[in-house]
Design an enzyme around this catalytic site. Structure first.
Site, mmCIF file in Angstrom:
data_model
loop_
_atom_site.group_PDB
_atom_site.id
_atom_site.type_symbol
_atom_site.label_atom_id
_atom_site.label_comp_id
_atom_site.label_asym_id
_atom_site.label_seq_id
_atom_site.Cartn_x
_atom_site.Cartn_y
_atom_site.Cartn_z
ATOM 1 C CE1 TYR A 66 3.115 -1.029 -7.812
ATOM 2 C CE2 TYR A 66 3.965 0.952 -8.852
ATOM 3 C CZ TYR A 66 3.197 -0.196 -8.908
ATOM 4 O OH TYR A 66 2.519 -0.507 -10.059
ATOM 5 C CB ALA A 118 11.769 -1.842 -3.661
HETATM 6 P P1 NAP Z 1 -6.395 -1.845 -10.797
HETATM 7 O O1 NAP Z 1 -7.508 -1.411 -11.678
HETATM 8 O O2 NAP Z 1 -6.377 -1.352 -9.386
HETATM 9 O O3 NAP Z 1 -6.309 -3.431 -10.836
HETATM 10 C C1 NAP Z 1 -5.602 -4.176 -9.884
HETATM 11 C C2 NAP Z 1 -6.176 -5.576 -9.871
HETATM 12 O O4 NAP Z 1 -5.429 -6.360 -8.927
HETATM 13 C C3 NAP Z 1 -7.633 -5.599 -9.445
HETATM 14 O O5 NAP Z 1 -8.329 -6.530 -10.223
HETATM 15 C C4 NAP Z 1 -7.562 -6.054 -7.989
HETATM 16 O O6 NAP Z 1 -8.769 -6.769 -7.687
HETATM 17 C C5 NAP Z 1 -6.372 -6.998 -8.053
HETATM 18 N N1 NAP Z 1 -5.789 -7.201 -6.745
HETATM 19 C C6 NAP Z 1 -5.277 -6.279 -5.894
HETATM 20 N N2 NAP Z 1 -4.890 -6.867 -4.751
HETATM 21 C C7 NAP Z 1 -5.174 -8.189 -4.881
HETATM 22 C C8 NAP Z 1 -5.027 -9.305 -4.034
HETATM 23 N N3 NAP Z 1 -4.477 -9.207 -2.803
HETATM 24 N N4 NAP Z 1 -5.436 -10.514 -4.487
HETATM 25 C C9 NAP Z 1 -5.985 -10.644 -5.707
HETATM 26 N N5 NAP Z 1 -6.136 -9.627 -6.570
HETATM 27 C C10 NAP Z 1 -5.749 -8.410 -6.145
HETATM 28 O O7 NAP Z 1 -4.973 -1.378 -11.396
HETATM 29 P P2 NAP Z 1 -4.279 -1.684 -12.816
HETATM 30 O O8 NAP Z 1 -3.690 -0.413 -13.243
HETATM 31 O O9 NAP Z 1 -5.158 -2.425 -13.741
HETATM 32 O O10 NAP Z 1 -3.087 -2.631 -12.319
HETATM 33 C C11 NAP Z 1 -2.710 -3.810 -13.009
HETATM 34 C C12 NAP Z 1 -1.213 -3.988 -12.888
HETATM 35 O O11 NAP Z 1 -0.548 -2.930 -13.582
HETATM 36 C C13 NAP Z 1 -0.676 -3.941 -11.455
HETATM 37 O O12 NAP Z 1 0.330 -4.899 -11.287
HETATM 38 C C14 NAP Z 1 -0.094 -2.540 -11.333
HETATM 39 O O13 NAP Z 1 0.914 -2.486 -10.358
HETATM 40 C C15 NAP Z 1 0.449 -2.361 -12.746
HETATM 41 N N6 NAP Z 1 0.662 -0.972 -13.145
HETATM 42 C C16 NAP Z 1 -0.369 -0.078 -13.236
HETATM 43 C C17 NAP Z 1 -0.105 1.235 -13.623
HETATM 44 C C18 NAP Z 1 -1.196 2.282 -13.740
HETATM 45 O O14 NAP Z 1 -0.888 3.473 -13.963
HETATM 46 N N7 NAP Z 1 -2.478 1.927 -13.664
HETATM 47 C C19 NAP Z 1 1.198 1.641 -13.914
HETATM 48 C C20 NAP Z 1 2.218 0.717 -13.813
HETATM 49 C C21 NAP Z 1 1.950 -0.593 -13.442
HETATM 50 P P3 NAP Z 1 -9.464 -6.896 -6.244
HETATM 51 O O15 NAP Z 1 -9.317 -5.576 -5.561
HETATM 52 O O16 NAP Z 1 -10.875 -7.245 -6.606
HETATM 53 O O17 NAP Z 1 -8.761 -8.005 -5.555
#
Ligand code: NAP
Length: 273
Positions: A169, A171
């Site tokens: 992740y 990377a």
């Molecule tokens: P989240 O609540 O798990 O949201 C992730 C979203 O991505 C969900 O809507 C999920 O929807 C969608 N998703 C996952 N796989 C997918 C696929 N194959 N096709 C289409 N949609 C997909 O997590 P979040 O924290 O809001 O994450 C948002 C972004 O922030 C991500 O890029 C994550 O890496 C980044 N981020 C989060 C954190 C943290 O602490 N939360 C920290 C650093 C970075 P479905 O499952 O319905 O497809």
């Protein structure tokens, strides 16, 4: 460059939960025209109903299109682009938000895990960008817009500093920053901005829906920020044309320590392996 939100035509990937969902709610409230994507159609429909109800109460029209599907599939990405062009005649802001991690020590992890993590967090983001670029350059659009074009890419604080248990992740999220920096200089001539968002611990489904979990680090207790807060910071950064934000205090500390005392962090990380 400043970017106007009211009337802006915006794609948000990964809008069914967390940061993406909050972005959709807040941007719709500001009058943006949205195309939202994720795999869980029922959650996208619930979100659409919530946005419509709020707009109906305010007596304003809702501009919202749903394109369900897996963002790692080329046909889903093409369907999103076709929809934004068909519904709104063009695109102003692409928000590459969909993402997720796998956790566990690298040793023993499979090549399939690496591919899954890179496909979701990096390849899909890069390929969405490739498809969106002509529209952001204003080629082929059928309606004009007052909003300067922008790409918003979700990286992470672990895209600034590698941490234990998240090697694949990290990377991917480092690569998102590298790609975004290269692209920013290349597309400056078209007036397209690139914003990189590096969230830290945010209270979403991120921590409960890992692609794979073979072990988690036991970090010292710290509070997570809300996805509402992160979405608000992203929208402020879009409006003011920022290049990179870290909407998490401890993430800014980590970044500072990594710049000035990287060996200290190498040592500290040993406690969590
Ligand atoms: P989240 O609540 O798990 O949201 C992730 C979203 O991505 C969900 O809507 C999920 O929807 C969608 N998703 C996952 N796989 C997918 C696929 N194959 N096709 C289409 N949609 C997909 O997590 P979040 O924290 O809001 O994450 C948002 C972004 O922030 C991500 O890029 C994550 O890496 C980044 N981020 C989060 C954190 C943290 O602490 N939360 C920290 C650093 C970075 P479905 O499952 O319905 O497809």
């Amino acid at each position: 460059m400043r970017h106007k939100i009211p009337g802006a035509r915006i794609i948000i990937t990964g809008a069914s939960s967390g940061i993406g969902r909050q972005l959709a709610l807040q941007l719709a409230n500001l009058g943006a025209k949205l195309v939202i994507n994720a795999r869980r159609t029922e959650l996208l429909n619930e979100l659409a109903n919530e946005i419509r109800e709020k707009n109906d109460k305010k007596g304003v029209p809702t501009f919202l299109e749903i394109v369900p599907g897996d963002i790692t599939l080329p046909e889903t990405r093409q369907a999103i682009i076709d929809r934004v062009l068909g519904a709104y005649g063009g695109l102003d802001i692409l928000i590459n938000n969909a993402g997720g991690a796998a956790t566990g020590l690298f040793e023993g992890n499979s090549p399939e895990r690496l591919k899954k993590v890179l496909d979701l967090n990096l390849v899909s983001l890069v390929e969405m960008t490739r498809l969106a670029l002509p529209l952001l350059k204003r080629e082929g659009q059928t309606q004009t817009s007052e909003t300067a074009p922008m790409i918003v890419n979700l990286s992470s604080v672990v895209g600034l500093r590698g941490v234990t248990h998240y090697s694949e992740y990290c990377a991917a999220k480092f690569a998102v920053r590298g790609f975004s920096e290269s692209l920013r200089t290349e597309i400056h001539r078209y007036g397209i901005d690139v914003l990189v968002v590096c969230p830290g611990s945010t209270d979403t489904e991120f921590f409960t829906r890992y692609l794979e979990n073979t072990g988690e680090p036991k970090w010292p207790h710290h509070s997570r920020v809300s996805p509402e807060y992160v979405a608000r910071k992203i929208i402020q950064a879009i409006r003011s044309g920022k290049h990179e934000i870290i909407p998490f205090f401890l993430g800014r500390v980590l970044n500072w320590l990594n710049k000035f005392c990287p060996r200290f962090l190498d040592w500290a990380m040993l406690w969590y392996t």
